[in-house]
Design a protein around this motif. Structure first.
Motif, PDB file in Angstrom:
ATOM      1  N   HIS A   1       0.772  -1.139   0.049  1.00  0.00           N
ATOM      2  CA  HIS A   1      -0.006  -0.107   0.056  1.00  0.00           C
ATOM      3  C   HIS A   1       0.758   1.273   0.022  1.00  0.00           C
ATOM      4  CE1 HIS A   1      -2.966  -2.887   1.143  1.00  0.00           C
ATOM      5  NE2 HIS A   1      -3.928  -1.966   0.788  1.00  0.00           N
ATOM      6  N   ALA A   2       2.034   0.973  -0.170  1.00  0.00           N
ATOM      7  CA  ALA A   2       3.169   2.209  -0.232  1.00  0.00           C
ATOM      8  C   ALA A   2       3.046   3.238   0.906  1.00  0.00           C
ATOM      9  CB  ALA A   2       2.623   2.997  -1.552  1.00  0.00           C
ATOM     10  N   GLN A   3       2.895   2.492   1.906  1.00  0.00           N
ATOM     11  CA  GLN A   3       2.723   2.983   3.265  1.00  0.00           C
ATOM     12  C   GLN A   3       4.205   3.058   4.049  1.00  0.00           C
ATOM     13  OE1 GLN A   3       0.025   4.645   5.546  1.00  0.00           O
ATOM     14  NE2 GLN A   3       2.187   5.387   6.092  1.00  0.00           N
ATOM     15  N   ALA A   4       4.709   4.158   4.474  1.00  0.00           N
ATOM     16  CA  ALA A   4       5.882   4.304   5.158  1.00  0.00           C
ATOM     17  C   ALA A   4       5.572   3.795   6.607  1.00  0.00           C
ATOM     18  CB  ALA A   4       6.147   5.788   5.220  1.00  0.00           C
ATOM     19  N   TYR A   5       6.747   3.163   7.135  1.00  0.00           N
ATOM     20  CA  TYR A   5       6.677   2.662   8.389  1.00  0.00           C
ATOM     21  C   TYR A   5       7.813   2.803   9.404  1.00  0.00           C
ATOM     22  CZ  TYR A   5       8.301  -2.060   6.539  1.00  0.00           C
ATOM     23  OH  TYR A   5       9.156  -2.916   5.772  1.00  0.00           O
ATOM     24  N   VAL A   6       7.694   2.794  10.552  1.00  0.00           N
ATOM     25  CA  VAL A   6       9.109   2.834  11.317  1.00  0.00           C
ATOM     26  C   VAL A   6       8.693   1.778  12.387  1.00  0.00           C
ATOM     27  CG1 VAL A   6      10.413   4.099  12.882  1.00  0.00           C
ATOM     28  CG2 VAL A   6       9.808   5.287  10.722  1.00  0.00           C
ATOM     29  N   LEU A   7       8.872   0.509  12.453  1.00  0.00           N
ATOM     30  CA  LEU A   7       8.739  -0.401  13.178  1.00  0.00           C
ATOM     31  C   LEU A   7       9.932  -0.954  14.247  1.00  0.00           C
ATOM     32  CD1 LEU A   7       6.326  -2.448  10.835  1.00  0.00           C
ATOM     33  CD2 LEU A   7       5.591  -1.089  12.568  1.00  0.00           C
ATOM     34  N   ARG A   8       9.527  -1.037  15.431  1.00  0.00           N
ATOM     35  CA  ARG A   8      10.663  -1.568  16.491  1.00  0.00           C
ATOM     36  C   ARG A   8      10.897  -3.157  16.109  1.00  0.00           C
ATOM     37  NH1 ARG A   8      11.575   0.606  21.518  1.00  0.00           N
ATOM     38  NH2 ARG A   8      12.660  -1.106  21.954  1.00  0.00           N
ATOM     39  N   ILE A   9      12.358  -3.482  16.009  1.00  0.00           N
ATOM     40  CA  ILE A   9      12.513  -4.889  15.790  1.00  0.00           C
ATOM     41  C   ILE A   9      13.631  -5.028  16.732  1.00  0.00           C
ATOM     42  CG2 ILE A   9      12.500  -5.005  13.336  1.00  0.00           C
ATOM     43  CD1 ILE A   9      15.235  -4.020  12.716  1.00  0.00           C
ATOM     44  N   ARG A  10      13.720  -6.519  17.082  1.00  0.00           N
ATOM     45  CA  ARG A  10      14.868  -7.092  17.904  1.00  0.00           C
ATOM     46  C   ARG A  10      16.194  -6.986  17.492  1.00  0.00           C
ATOM     47  NH1 ARG A  10      12.225  -9.626  21.962  1.00  0.00           N
ATOM     48  NH2 ARG A  10       9.984 -10.207  21.339  1.00  0.00           N
ATOM     49  N   ALA A  11      17.162  -6.929  18.397  1.00  0.00           N
ATOM     50  CA  ALA A  11      18.793  -6.917  18.124  1.00  0.00           C
ATOM     51  C   ALA A  11      18.966  -7.857  17.215  1.00  0.00           C
ATOM     52  CB  ALA A  11      19.309  -6.945  19.306  1.00  0.00           C
ATOM     53  N   THR A  12      18.235  -8.963  17.086  1.00  0.00           N
ATOM     54  CA  THR A  12      18.889 -10.471  16.673  1.00  0.00           C
ATOM     55  C   THR A  12      18.044 -10.176  15.137  1.00  0.00           C
ATOM     56  OG1 THR A  12      16.867 -11.467  17.475  1.00  0.00           O
ATOM     57  CG2 THR A  12      19.040 -11.696  18.439  1.00  0.00           C
ATOM     58  N   PHE A  13      17.453  -9.194  14.536  1.00  0.00           N
ATOM     59  CA  PHE A  13      16.652  -8.906  13.267  1.00  0.00           C
ATOM     60  C   PHE A  13      17.677  -9.105  12.314  1.00  0.00           C
ATOM     61  CE2 PHE A  13      14.819  -6.926   9.797  1.00  0.00           C
ATOM     62  CZ  PHE A  13      13.509  -7.403   9.623  1.00  0.00           C
ATOM     63  N   THR A  14      17.635 -10.042  11.429  1.00  0.00           N
ATOM     64  CA  THR A  14      18.729  -9.800  10.354  1.00  0.00           C
ATOM     65  C   THR A  14      18.487  -9.111   8.988  1.00  0.00           C
ATOM     66  OG1 THR A  14      18.937 -12.166  10.776  1.00  0.00           O
ATOM     67  CG2 THR A  14      19.866 -11.627   8.679  1.00  0.00           C
ATOM     68  N   LEU A  15      19.429  -8.370   8.669  1.00  0.00           N
ATOM     69  CA  LEU A  15      19.229  -7.328   7.420  1.00  0.00           C
ATOM     70  C   LEU A  15      20.289  -7.843   6.326  1.00  0.00           C
ATOM     71  CD1 LEU A  15      19.847  -4.326  10.035  1.00  0.00           C
ATOM     72  CD2 LEU A  15      17.638  -4.943   8.619  1.00  0.00           C
ATOM     73  N   MET A  16      19.705  -7.552   5.114  1.00  0.00           N
ATOM     74  CA  MET A  16      20.465  -7.626   3.774  1.00  0.00           C
ATOM     75  C   MET A  16      21.059  -6.113   3.598  1.00  0.00           C
ATOM     76  SD  MET A  16      21.703  -9.728   1.868  1.00  0.00           S
ATOM     77  CE  MET A  16      20.500 -11.134   1.761  1.00  0.00           C
ATOM     78  N   LEU A  17      22.522  -6.260   3.748  1.00  0.00           N
ATOM     79  CA  LEU A  17      23.148  -5.009   3.620  1.00  0.00           C
ATOM     80  C   LEU A  17      23.926  -4.872   2.166  1.00  0.00           C
ATOM     81  CD1 LEU A  17      24.680  -4.402   7.239  1.00  0.00           C
ATOM     82  CD2 LEU A  17      22.557  -3.553   6.160  1.00  0.00           C
ATOM     83  N   GLY A  18      24.576  -3.629   1.720  1.00  0.00           N
ATOM     84  CA  GLY A  18      25.255  -3.670   0.674  1.00  0.00           C
ATOM     85  C   GLY A  18      26.283  -4.787   0.511  1.00  0.00           C
ATOM     86  N   GLY A  19      26.398  -5.108  -0.948  1.00  0.00           N
ATOM     87  CA  GLY A  19      27.470  -6.186  -1.199  1.00  0.00           C
ATOM     88  C   GLY A  19      26.973  -7.619  -0.814  1.00  0.00           C
ATOM     89  N   GLY A  20      25.748  -7.538  -0.381  1.00  0.00           N
ATOM     90  CA  GLY A  20      25.127  -8.967  -0.220  1.00  0.00           C
ATOM     91  C   GLY A  20      25.655  -9.587   1.363  1.00  0.00           C
ATOM     92  N   SER A  21      26.008  -8.652   2.192  1.00  0.00           N
ATOM     93  CA  SER A  21      26.403  -9.194   3.372  1.00  0.00           C
ATOM     94  C   SER A  21      24.898  -9.197   4.146  1.00  0.00           C
ATOM     95  CB  SER A  21      27.371  -8.143   4.082  1.00  0.00           C
ATOM     96  OG  SER A  21      26.713  -7.114   4.214  1.00  0.00           O
ATOM     97  N   CYS A  22      25.173 -10.155   5.148  1.00  0.00           N
ATOM     98  CA  CYS A  22      23.751 -10.507   5.881  1.00  0.00           C
ATOM     99  C   CYS A  22      23.984 -10.326   7.169  1.00  0.00           C
ATOM    100  CB  CYS A  22      23.069 -11.836   5.616  1.00  0.00           C
ATOM    101  SG  CYS A  22      21.497 -11.945   6.239  1.00  0.00           S
ATOM    102  N   LEU A  23      23.674  -9.196   8.332  1.00  0.00           N
ATOM    103  CA  LEU A  23      24.017  -9.140   9.415  1.00  0.00           C
ATOM    104  C   LEU A  23      22.872  -9.016  10.356  1.00  0.00           C
ATOM    105  CD1 LEU A  23      27.067  -6.640   8.877  1.00  0.00           C
ATOM    106  CD2 LEU A  23      27.080  -9.008   9.285  1.00  0.00           C
ATOM    107  N   THR A  24      23.051  -9.151  11.785  1.00  0.00           N
ATOM    108  CA  THR A  24      21.796  -8.768  12.564  1.00  0.00           C
ATOM    109  C   THR A  24      22.225  -7.235  12.869  1.00  0.00           C
ATOM    110  OG1 THR A  24      23.421  -9.169  14.490  1.00  0.00           O
ATOM    111  CG2 THR A  24      21.878 -10.834  13.797  1.00  0.00           C
ATOM    112  N   CYS A  25      21.187  -6.716  13.431  1.00  0.00           N
ATOM    113  CA  CYS A  25      21.223  -5.348  13.987  1.00  0.00           C
ATOM    114  C   CYS A  25      22.291  -4.920  14.767  1.00  0.00           C
ATOM    115  CB  CYS A  25      19.923  -4.821  14.498  1.00  0.00           C
ATOM    116  SG  CYS A  25      18.609  -5.029  13.766  1.00  0.00           S
ATOM    117  N   GLU A  26      22.553  -5.719  15.900  1.00  0.00           N
ATOM    118  CA  GLU A  26      24.000  -5.400  16.651  1.00  0.00           C
ATOM    119  C   GLU A  26      25.210  -5.742  15.936  1.00  0.00           C
ATOM    120  OE1 GLU A  26      22.679  -7.082  21.145  1.00  0.00           O
ATOM    121  OE2 GLU A  26      23.391  -8.688  19.637  1.00  0.00           O
ATOM    122  N   GLN A  27      25.302  -6.642  15.054  1.00  0.00           N
ATOM    123  CA  GLN A  27      26.415  -6.798  14.034  1.00  0.00           C
ATOM    124  C   GLN A  27      26.820  -5.691  13.279  1.00  0.00           C
ATOM    125  OE1 GLN A  27      25.705 -10.769  12.324  1.00  0.00           O
ATOM    126  NE2 GLN A  27      26.532 -11.691  13.843  1.00  0.00           N
TER     127      GLN A  27
END
Length: 445
Positions: free
Chosen positions: A214-240
């Motif tokens: 729905h093209a709805q912007a959001y800002v949602l809290r997540i846990r420190a262990t949530f995994t993100l796909m970052l630039g270069g294909g690296s996959c890190l948790t929030c803490e990392q």
């Protein structure tokens, strides 16, 4: 405030097929706005002036009126009035959160031992998911609610019938209930700059997918262990990600997350871009303890993307807690003494109406009643002779309104209700003692 009360009750009129429940609903809303220390069928009926609680109980349990339509009318009324009191550039945020009500027994719809924020842990009670509408610098109101029902109660035909669960009710997670609330809000033409919520909603992939569709912007809290796909294909948790990209102090900025009860709530903030150009990780660090909190952000193409804007949206999540606190302490949000699914929802709807009336009145009066002295600019600045006044709050407006429109009952009315309560309690005691006889046993020596 009386004008807002009259306007909202007029908007609710078409939801009732008969005049009697419509008038009783207006009395109910006014009663929960009163200074009653407790709000239940008995106290509300006595305050209204009824001779017994039958009409109040019928309104919630058996009367024919459109509960969903009433919630929609309250939502449109609250959003339109808050928008009218706000500046065009004030952010509008939809906040998702749940709140509970402790219960002693097991006969209420949705009741079970579960995590209860109001109890500080696991306790017996019910939970509902709410959608709050927050307009920055103006005010906020609850505009949607859905009770969470455990799957085992829906699948048990006896429990479903005795608690009045709808025949078409299916199990839904809190994230799925949130989607339903947002669908209803969008259908009522509610437009939100951002949707925010805690980890329960940030972890719900279905909810995030719905918002992005729905093209709805959001800002949602997540846990420190949530995994993100970052630039270069690296996959890190929030803490990392923080450890890798935010080692330098210059990458953090000190900004306010909004005004608290005693002043601005300032934190250190940073953000990290992900592999997707529309997604970001927003990090908040406590300036004293260093504690970190993480938000997963989505901003669709064509909308402004700045760190201050994301921080402002994240900071507007806290007013929902104020809505819950005021709803419970001032309006009896958690004081319903009904057991059926529809009756519980009707109580929430009528309390939301009372809360919206006070919130809108406070929003309109906000700038006219704010006479606070200038904010100090130095740590050694001398205090002003007159500190002025903070804007009128919901609590103060409610108190003043009740003082201006006193409801005094006669001695005869008070004596009648005293006798009614004592007679009802005597009846209950007699039946309780008779039931005890059926389970009594003879002690064998």
């Amino acid at each position: 405030m009386q004008r807002n009360l009259d306007d909202l009750m007029t908007a609710l009129g078409p939801m009732f097929t008969r005049i009697e429940p419509r008038l009783q609903a207006a009395k109910y809303v006014r009663a929960v706005m009163s200074e009653l220390p407790r709000r239940n069928g008995w106290t509300i009926a006595e305050w209204i002036g009824d001779r017994r609680p039958d009409a109040t109980q019928r309104l919630l349990n058996r009367a024919r009126w459109d509960t969903a339509g009433a919630m929609s009318a309250i939502r449109r009324f609250a959003v339109n009035r808050l928008d009218a009191a706000a500046r065009p550039d004030n952010l509008s945020v939809g906040v998702l959160d749940e709140s509970g009500q402790e219960k002693k027994g097991v006969a209420t719809a949705g009741v079970k031992r579960q995590h209860m924020g109001c109890a500080g842990g696991i306790d017996n009670g019910i939970n509902a998911v709410y959608l709050a509408y927050v307009r920055a610098g103006t005010g906020h109101a609850l505009i949607g609610a859905r009770q969470w029902i455990p799957a085992e109660q829906i699948s048990d035909p006896v429990t479903a019938i005795t608690t009045g669960l709808p025949l078409d009710l299916t199990f839904a997670t809190k994230g799925e209930l949130a989607i339903g609330l947002l669908r209803e809000a969008y259908a009522d033409d509610v437009r939100l700059d951002f949707v925010t919520g805690d980890e329960v909603y940030g972890a719900c992939t279905t909810l995030r997918a719905f918002l992005e569709e729905h093209a709805q912007a959001y800002v949602l809290r997540i846990r420190a262990t949530f995994t993100l796909m970052l630039g270069g294909g690296s996959c890190l948790t929030c803490e990392q990600a923080v450890a890798k990209y935010l080692k330098q102090k210059r990458k953090w900025t000190i900004r306010s997350a909004g005004d608290g009860s005693k002043g601005e709530r300032t934190y250190a903030w940073a953000w990290i871009a992900t592999a997707s150009p529309a997604h970001f990780l927003l990090i908040r660090k406590h300036r004293t303890t260093g504690e970190l909190a993480f938000c997963y952000c989505f901003v669709p193409d064509g909308q402004p993307v700045t760190l201050p804007r994301l921080i402002a949206a994240a900071g507007l999540r806290w007013p929902v807690e104020e809505s819950f606190q005021a709803g419970k302490s001032l309006f009896g949000l958690d004081e319903s003494q009904v057991r059926l699914y529809e009756a519980l929802l009707r109580h929430l709807v009528l309390v939301m109406a009372a809360r919206a009336i006070c919130a809108i009145t406070a929003a309109v009066a906000r700038h006219r009643t704010d006479t606070q002295a200038m904010t100090p600019s130095r740590s050694n600045e001398q205090p002003p002779e007159d500190f002025g006044l903070i804007p009128l709050t919901v609590a103060e407006l409610k108190h003043v309104f009740n003082a201006a429109t006193p409801r005094t009952s006669s001695l005869e009315h008070a004596a009648y209700w005293s006798a009614w309560r004592r007679r009802h309690q005597a009846r209950a005691r007699w039946f309780h003692r008779r039931a005890r006889l059926a389970t009594a046993y003879i002690q064998v020596s």
